[in-house]
Design a protein around this motif. Structure first.
Motif, short mmCIF file in Angstrom:
data_model
loop_
_atom_site.label_atom_id
_atom_site.label_comp_id
_atom_site.label_asym_id
_atom_site.label_seq_id
_atom_site.Cartn_x
_atom_site.Cartn_y
_atom_site.Cartn_z
N ILE A 193 70.21 62.21 -8.18
CA ILE A 193 69.76 61.23 -9.19
C ILE A 193 70.51 59.92 -9.00
CG2 ILE A 193 69.75 60.65 -11.65
CD1 ILE A 193 69.37 63.69 -12.18
N ASN A 194 71.82 60.00 -8.86
CA ASN A 194 72.62 58.79 -8.71
C ASN A 194 72.24 58.05 -7.43
OD1 ASN A 194 75.19 57.14 -8.01
ND2 ASN A 194 75.27 57.63 -10.20
N ASP A 195 72.01 58.78 -6.35
CA ASP A 195 71.60 58.13 -5.10
C ASP A 195 70.28 57.38 -5.28
OD1 ASP A 195 73.85 59.05 -3.81
OD2 ASP A 195 72.82 60.67 -2.75
N SER A 196 69.37 57.97 -6.04
CA SER A 196 68.08 57.30 -6.23
C SER A 196 68.19 56.06 -7.12
CB SER A 196 67.05 58.28 -6.80
OG SER A 196 67.39 58.64 -8.11
N LEU A 197 69.28 55.97 -7.87
CA LEU A 197 69.50 54.81 -8.74
C LEU A 197 70.41 53.76 -8.12
CD1 LEU A 197 70.17 56.73 -12.09
CD2 LEU A 197 68.01 55.71 -11.36
N SER A 198 70.93 54.04 -6.95
CA SER A 198 71.98 53.19 -6.38
C SER A 198 71.55 51.76 -6.07
CB SER A 198 72.56 53.84 -5.12
OG SER A 198 71.57 53.94 -4.13
N ASN A 199 70.28 51.51 -5.88
CA ASN A 199 69.81 50.16 -5.54
C ASN A 199 69.33 49.36 -6.75
OD1 ASN A 199 70.35 50.43 -2.78
ND2 ASN A 199 68.40 51.46 -2.44
N LEU A 200 69.50 49.92 -7.93
CA LEU A 200 69.02 49.22 -9.12
C LEU A 200 70.02 48.15 -9.56
CD1 LEU A 200 67.67 52.20 -11.26
CD2 LEU A 200 66.40 50.70 -9.71
N THR A 201 69.49 47.12 -10.17
CA THR A 201 70.33 46.04 -10.71
C THR A 201 70.95 46.48 -12.03
OG1 THR A 201 68.56 45.05 -12.02
CG2 THR A 201 68.76 44.32 -9.70
N GLU A 202 71.93 45.71 -12.50
CA GLU A 202 72.54 46.02 -13.79
C GLU A 202 71.52 45.95 -14.93
OE1 GLU A 202 76.32 44.44 -14.91
OE2 GLU A 202 77.01 44.38 -12.83
N ALA A 229 73.99 64.42 -24.94
CA ALA A 229 72.92 63.97 -24.05
C ALA A 229 73.19 62.58 -23.47
CB ALA A 229 71.58 63.98 -24.80
N LEU A 230 73.66 61.67 -24.32
CA LEU A 230 73.94 60.31 -23.85
C LEU A 230 75.12 60.30 -22.88
CD1 LEU A 230 73.39 58.21 -27.11
CD2 LEU A 230 71.76 58.71 -25.27
N GLU A 231 76.13 61.10 -23.15
CA GLU A 231 77.28 61.18 -22.25
C GLU A 231 76.88 61.72 -20.88
OE1 GLU A 231 80.26 63.40 -24.41
OE2 GLU A 231 80.49 61.78 -25.85
N ARG A 232 75.93 62.63 -20.85
CA ARG A 232 75.43 63.15 -19.58
C ARG A 232 74.85 62.01 -18.75
NH1 ARG A 232 75.60 67.97 -16.58
NH2 ARG A 232 73.77 68.00 -15.26
N CYS A 233 74.07 61.16 -19.36
CA CYS A 233 73.49 60.01 -18.66
C CYS A 233 74.58 59.08 -18.15
CB CYS A 233 72.54 59.26 -19.59
SG CYS A 233 71.79 57.79 -18.85
N VAL A 234 75.53 58.76 -18.99
CA VAL A 234 76.63 57.87 -18.60
C VAL A 234 77.43 58.49 -17.45
CG1 VAL A 234 78.82 56.85 -19.37
CG2 VAL A 234 76.80 56.72 -20.83
N ASP A 235 77.72 59.78 -17.54
CA ASP A 235 78.48 60.45 -16.49
C ASP A 235 77.75 60.42 -15.15
OD1 ASP A 235 80.54 60.95 -18.24
OD2 ASP A 235 80.05 63.08 -18.52
N ILE A 236 76.44 60.59 -15.18
CA ILE A 236 75.65 60.51 -13.94
C ILE A 236 75.70 59.10 -13.39
CG2 ILE A 236 73.32 60.61 -12.95
CD1 ILE A 236 72.81 62.99 -14.89
N LEU A 237 75.49 58.11 -14.24
CA LEU A 237 75.50 56.72 -13.78
C LEU A 237 76.86 56.30 -13.25
CD1 LEU A 237 73.38 55.08 -16.61
CD2 LEU A 237 72.67 55.47 -14.25
N GLU A 238 77.93 56.86 -13.80
CA GLU A 238 79.29 56.52 -13.36
C GLU A 238 79.79 57.45 -12.25
OE1 GLU A 238 81.68 56.38 -16.91
OE2 GLU A 238 80.71 54.55 -17.61
#
Length: 118
Positions: A39-48, A19-28
């Motif tokens: 999902i990644n597009d919707s997160l693209s403007n977030l800060t670190e 489950a955690l790897e799925r999150c990391v893979d989406i973020l990366e």
């Protein structure tokens, strides 16, 4: 390895880490399905810092789900048994849900991400 530890390794690697790897893979941006790209597009403007908060949130949600699942196994142990190599796991622990935490718990010993998660 004790049967309860085999169960803990399964929970840590095949459930939690997956489950955690799925999150990391989406973020990366490693996953290319339409849903993951959206999902990644919707997160693209977030800060670190915001991405870090999301990682902590995901870890917390996954860990709570596992904790509650293990607790449920104990509660219904008269109707449902989980055994490894013929040994009932609940009888090998004084609290399955507690096995996942602490520096010598299942997550610390078996999870790729350690006790703290991603």
């Amino acid at each position: 390895m004790k049967n309860i530890d085999e169960f803990g390794q399964l929970i840590s690697k095949d459930l939690r880490d997956s489950a955690l790897e799925r999150c990391v893979d989406i973020l990366e941006k490693k996953l290319k399905s339409e849903d993951c790209i959206e999902i990644n597009d919707s997160l693209s403007n977030l800060t670190e810092d915001q991405i870090s908060a999301i990682k902590r949130l995901v870890t917390n949600c996954v860990d709570t789900g596992i904790h509650d699942f293990l607790y449920s196994i104990e509660v219904v142990q008269d109707e449902l048994s989980v055994s490894v190599n013929g040994e009932e796991i609940v009888k090998q622990s004084d609290g399955l849900n507690g096995e996942i935490f602490t520096e010598d718990g299942w997550f610390a010993k078996y999870s790729r991400y350690g006790e703290t998660g991603i």
